[in-house]
Design a protein around this motif. Structure first.
Motif, short mmCIF file in Angstrom:
data_model
loop_
_atom_site.label_atom_id
_atom_site.label_comp_id
_atom_site.label_asym_id
_atom_site.label_seq_id
_atom_site.Cartn_x
_atom_site.Cartn_y
_atom_site.Cartn_z
N ASN A 153 -5.40 5.02 11.09
CA ASN A 153 -6.20 3.81 11.23
C ASN A 153 -7.34 3.78 10.22
O ASN A 153 -7.58 2.75 9.56
CB ASN A 153 -6.78 3.71 12.64
N CYS B 162 -6.06 3.17 6.74
CA CYS B 162 -5.77 1.75 6.47
C CYS B 162 -7.00 1.05 5.91
O CYS B 162 -6.91 0.28 4.95
CB CYS B 162 -5.30 1.07 7.75
N ILE C 156 -0.03 -0.96 17.67
CA ILE C 156 1.32 -0.39 17.84
C ILE C 156 1.17 0.93 18.62
O ILE C 156 0.66 1.91 18.07
CB ILE C 156 1.98 -0.12 16.48
N GLY D 245 -2.29 -2.75 14.08
CA GLY D 245 -1.23 -3.61 13.59
C GLY D 245 -1.49 -4.08 12.17
O GLY D 245 -0.56 -4.46 11.45
N VAL E 87 -2.07 -2.38 9.75
CA VAL E 87 -1.46 -1.47 8.79
C VAL E 87 -0.30 -2.16 8.07
O VAL E 87 -0.10 -1.97 6.86
CB VAL E 87 -0.96 -0.19 9.51
N ILE E 88 0.45 -2.98 8.80
CA ILE E 88 1.57 -3.69 8.19
C ILE E 88 1.07 -4.69 7.16
O ILE E 88 1.62 -4.82 6.06
CB ILE E 88 2.39 -4.40 9.27
N ILE E 89 0.00 -5.39 7.49
CA ILE E 89 -0.58 -6.37 6.55
C ILE E 89 -1.11 -5.65 5.32
O ILE E 89 -0.94 -6.12 4.18
CB ILE E 89 -1.70 -7.17 7.24
N ALA F 262 -0.01 -2.87 4.05
CA ALA F 262 1.14 -2.46 3.24
C ALA F 262 1.67 -3.64 2.42
O ALA F 262 2.04 -3.47 1.25
CB ALA F 262 2.24 -1.90 4.14
N VAL F 263 1.71 -4.82 3.02
CA VAL F 263 2.17 -6.02 2.30
C VAL F 263 1.22 -6.33 1.14
O VAL F 263 1.66 -6.69 0.03
CB VAL F 263 2.26 -7.23 3.26
#
Length: 362
Positions: A55, A58, A181, A190, A192-194, A196-197
């Motif tokens: 976390n 990120c 998550i 969550g 983290v996904i953004i 990565a994008v």
């Protein structure tokens, strides 16, 4: 072309050098380096330390990306600290005041944060391209100003709410939050996904678009880029705005995934950590990710050192040593790589001259 040595060896040398420095410091203080480092690694597998590390990584990753965008244009955006704090309080105020459907609410908050960060970065960018003011000086000044802005906006007479002894913005509705998550006993952001994008978008922009090529070309040589029709001032302005936009997202993982409001006591100094992470990662999204995780690991595992009577500040020494040595390591490896290339060229020229001489003799 950059060799694998120039990409991989410098950060490895920097980490090894920092371990040696910390080992010496531990030995001088009468502590066992192997025991100290082993305790830090063991801490990673206790409780939610691993999730907490991801976390925090990120957050550091977004900060490192923001700094790296400026570095591509030879801009030292030291103002990521002020940009993300300004964006966080603006986004928190707007998010707490709005009541929108899920996804839309979250998207609007993220968009507001990016625009607010870009707006705060626009000030030094405009001064840079119109008056030649160093972005280092202007962003440092803006970092100092943002503390007053945050304090003013979180004041109860403005948009703040007094909760116990702490001032914070109004809490954001669940519709504006980013669900976590669940992993083991912890919860991964969550966002983290953004993040990565965003990292993939950064890589694609630099390596697969004309703008990315022009950005890197302008950073390498503004004069050469200008000869090819690229405006250095335009690229400077765009790079600073993009850097500020990404900086505006630095606090979003915590704001939308854990705190849901921005307080006067919210964590600071993420922007300065991003500088070290970007240097360690050599401005590459993959390298920045590894640097962010390393930095987060050192921060989260340092508390375990007190269990073996070792000051937790040894982790700070390690971080400082990495920052100092990474620059030196990059330069040493770069020069060694250049010398090797020169030797190859020299051997090739010598061989060609010998062939020409043999042909003339025949």
């Amino acid at each position: 072309m950059t060799s694998w040595r120039t990409k991989i060896l410098p950060p490895l040398l920097a980490i090894v050098f920092s371990l040696l420095i910390c080992s010496v410091a531990l030995l001088i203080s009468g502590s066992d380096p192997l025991r100290a480092f082993g305790t830090m690694v063991e801490q990673l597998f206790r409780g939610t330390t691993a999730i907490d590390t991801l976390n925090l990584g990120c957050v550091y990753y977004l900060s490192g990306l923001a700094v790296a965008i400026g570095f591509q244009m030879n801009l030292f955006n030291i103002g990521v600290e002020g940009q993300y704090r300004f964006a966080a309080v603006i986004a928190a105020i707007a998010g707490g005041a709005m009541h929108l459907p899920p996804v839309i609410h979250t998207s609007v908050i993220i968009l507001i944060a990016a625009l607010a960060g870009a707006a705060y970065a626009a000030l030094p960018a405009i001064l840079k391209v119109t008056r030649g003011v160093s972005e280092v000086i202007s962003t440092i000044m803006l970092n100092s100003i943002v503390g007053g802005i945050v304090a003013f906006l979180i004041n109860p007479q403005q948009f703040g709410v007094l909760t116990g002894n702490n001032l914070r913005t109004q809490q954001i509705d669940k519709s504006g939050q980013v669900p976590g998550i669940p992993i083991g006993g912890g919860e991964l952001f969550g966002f983290v996904i953004i993040a990565a994008v965003i990292g993939l978008a950064y890589w694609f922009m630099l390596n697969r678009t004309r703008f990315g090529f022009e950005l890197r070309a302008s950073g390498e040589s503004a004069t050469a880029a200008a000869a090819g029709g690229v405006s250095a001032k335009k690229m400077t302005l765009i790079a600073m705005l993009l850097s500020g936009g990404v900086a505006g997202l630095v606090a979003m993982p915590e704001l939308l995934g854990r705190d849901f409001s921005y307080a006067i006591t919210s964590t600071q100094n993420y922007g300065f950590t991003g500088i070290a992470v970007a240097l360690l990662g050599r401005n590459h999204p993959g390298g920045i990710a590894l640097g962010a995780l390393l930095w987060a690991f050192l921060d989260k595992s340092a508390v375990s050192l007190e269990q073996v009577d070792v000051p937790k500040e040894i982790a700070v020494i390690m971080q400082g040593a990495i920052v100092l040595s990474v620059v030196v390591a990059y330069e040493v490896v770069k020069r060694a790589d250049l010398a090797a290339a020169q030797r190859r060229v020299g051997r090739a020229l010598t061989g060609r001259q010998a062939s020409v001489a043999e042909g003339g003799a025949v």
